[in-house]
Design a protein around this motif. Structure first.
Motif, PDB file in Angstrom:
ATOM      1  N   MET A   1      24.519 -91.403  77.269  1.00 33.51           N
ATOM      2  CA  MET A   1      22.974 -91.402  77.983  1.00 33.51           C
ATOM      3  C   MET A   1      22.682 -90.295  78.699  1.00 33.51           C
ATOM      4  SD  MET A   1      20.817 -94.289  79.672  1.00 33.51           S
ATOM      5  CE  MET A   1      19.042 -94.098  80.361  1.00 33.51           C
ATOM      6  N   LEU A   2      23.463 -89.815  79.776  1.00 31.09           N
ATOM      7  CA  LEU A   2      23.273 -88.802  80.665  1.00 31.09           C
ATOM      8  C   LEU A   2      23.028 -87.531  79.991  1.00 31.09           C
ATOM      9  CD1 LEU A   2      22.922 -87.635  83.324  1.00 31.09           C
ATOM     10  CD2 LEU A   2      25.367 -87.770  83.506  1.00 31.09           C
ATOM     11  N   LYS A   3      24.079 -87.327  78.828  1.00 33.13           N
ATOM     12  CA  LYS A   3      23.967 -85.853  78.212  1.00 33.13           C
ATOM     13  C   LYS A   3      22.696 -85.782  77.451  1.00 33.13           C
ATOM     14  CE  LYS A   3      26.228 -87.374  73.783  1.00 33.13           C
ATOM     15  NZ  LYS A   3      27.662 -87.081  72.884  1.00 33.13           N
ATOM     16  N   ASN A   4      21.912 -86.709  77.106  1.00 31.28           N
ATOM     17  CA  ASN A   4      20.736 -86.704  76.394  1.00 31.28           C
ATOM     18  C   ASN A   4      19.296 -86.680  77.391  1.00 31.28           C
ATOM     19  OD1 ASN A   4      21.749 -86.083  74.021  1.00 31.28           O
ATOM     20  ND2 ASN A   4      22.509 -88.078  73.777  1.00 31.28           N
ATOM     21  N   SER A   5      19.720 -86.744  78.564  1.00 28.03           N
ATOM     22  CA  SER A   5      18.303 -87.016  79.621  1.00 28.03           C
ATOM     23  C   SER A   5      18.508 -85.457  80.619  1.00 28.03           C
ATOM     24  CB  SER A   5      18.900 -88.079  80.572  1.00 28.03           C
ATOM     25  OG  SER A   5      19.047 -89.256  80.004  1.00 28.03           O
ATOM     26  N   TYR A   7      16.290 -84.045  82.489  1.00 24.84           N
ATOM     27  CA  TYR A   7      16.011 -84.106  84.049  1.00 24.84           C
ATOM     28  C   TYR A   7      16.978 -84.727  84.857  1.00 24.84           C
ATOM     29  CZ  TYR A   7      11.712 -83.250  81.267  1.00 24.84           C
ATOM     30  OH  TYR A   7      10.732 -82.700  80.052  1.00 24.84           O
ATOM     31  N   LEU A   8      17.700 -85.715  84.351  1.00 24.75           N
ATOM     32  CA  LEU A   8      18.824 -86.130  85.242  1.00 24.75           C
ATOM     33  C   LEU A   8      19.970 -85.170  85.382  1.00 24.75           C
ATOM     34  CD1 LEU A   8      19.025 -89.917  83.886  1.00 24.75           C
ATOM     35  CD2 LEU A   8      18.069 -89.028  86.117  1.00 24.75           C
ATOM     36  N   ALA A 240      21.225 -78.987  79.585  1.00 23.61           N
ATOM     37  CA  ALA A 240      19.714 -79.294  79.801  1.00 23.61           C
ATOM     38  C   ALA A 240      19.125 -77.980  79.106  1.00 23.61           C
ATOM     39  CB  ALA A 240      19.384 -79.311  81.187  1.00 23.61           C
TER      40      ALA A 240
END
Length: 305
Positions: A1-5, A7-8, A240
């Protein structure tokens, strides 16, 4: 999930890099800056090699095909930016350096125009000017006489060179997005950077003859800059950029001074001054205004030149 967010990922990178300014300033008190950069990336290389060495080898033909762009990225983003930053913080505060780094979006915008042929929105130019005034105000320590007389702290001038390197790296990463897998690319960039940094560090040691003052805190600091500020932050930033592009990512660099000021106040006692605040307001408001115009242009505006 993080790798596709994105802004995070950008906030994570900003946090790690905010710490890098503070830790880096502490470390250069115990070792020369080029040596610090060489050790930092040696730590990163030794961590990356056993995990991604085989994957990098499988993509060797792709890397060789685009070797010029990879060398460019290694010299600007890995070797250049970090070495120049460590030189800068020898002479200027970590808060000062991180605040100046907030002007990177403007450098990215200008370089995108010349290197990627992306049009500059005419209405974004006032924001660019305001942001650059903020950089000049911080460099001049809030003194108009210093600005007009060009009597600047040499650390601030080194930081300007570092910002230019990072802007070149960000634009280069945009051009290279999708060509290579991210982690093997970072491994290859690190290897190339070390080919340059290790001889320079050896020459630096021979010239300065400055011994390294080893301690447990020094080792922990090197592990931080080698793992978190190098591997984790770079992978987050590059992912990102691939997701949303360098111009939209660049604005998140404005969070670096926030994290840097928090870490500096908490661990070193370094405090911000009034000229930091005014300069930060000018830089961030200028970046915000310029990015707002860019978003309007991307949404279909036509006022570009």
């Amino acid at each position: 999930m993080l790798k596709n967010s994105p802004y995070l990922l950008l906030l994570l990178a900003a946090c790690f890099w905010g710490g890098n300014f503070v830790v880096g300033k502490a470390l250069v008190a115990h070792m020369p800056p080029i040596t610090l950069a060489a050790i930092r990336w040696s730590v990163a290389f030794l961590c990356l090699l056993p995990l991604f060495g085989r994957e990098a080898w499988r993509h060797r033909s792709t890397f060789m095909t685009h070797y010029k762009s990879i060398i460019f990225l290694a010299l600007t983003g890995v070797a250049g930016f970090n070495t120049l930053t460590y030189i800068a913080v020898q002479y200027t505060g970590s808060i000062n350096a991180s605040l100046m780094n907030s002007a990177t979006p403007i450098f990215v915008l200008l370089l995108s125009r010349f290197l990627l042929s992306e049009r500059i929105v005419v209405s974004a130019i006032p924001g660019i000017v305001v942001s650059m005034l903020g950089v000049a105000w911080i460099i001049g320590r809030g003194s108009m006489d210093a600005i007009l007389g060009l009597r600047f702290n040499q650390g601030d001038l080194w930081m300007v060179a570092a910002i230019a390197c990072w802007a070149l790296y960000s634009v280069g990463m945009k051009k290279s997005a999708g060509r290579f897998p991210a982690t093997p690319l970072l491994l290859v960039q690190t290897a190339i950077a070390l080919v340059v940094l290790i001889p320079l560090a050896a020459a630096e040691t021979a010239v300065t003859n400055a011994p390294i003052e080893w301690s447990a805190s020094l080792v922990f600091g090197l592990l931080y800059v080698g793992i978190f500020a190098s591997i984790a932050a770079f992978l987050a930033w590059n992912r990102a950029i691939a997701l949303i592009g360098p111009q939209r990512c660049a604005g998140f660099l404005n969070f670096i001074p926030l994290f840097s000021a928090i870490f500096a106040a908490a661990f070193t006692g370094e405090q911000p001054h009034g000229y930091h605040l005014l300069g930060a307001v000018l830089i961030i408001s200028g970046v915000y205004a310029a990015n707002r115009m860019l978003r309007r242009q991307a949404a279909g505006g036509t006022n570009a030149g």
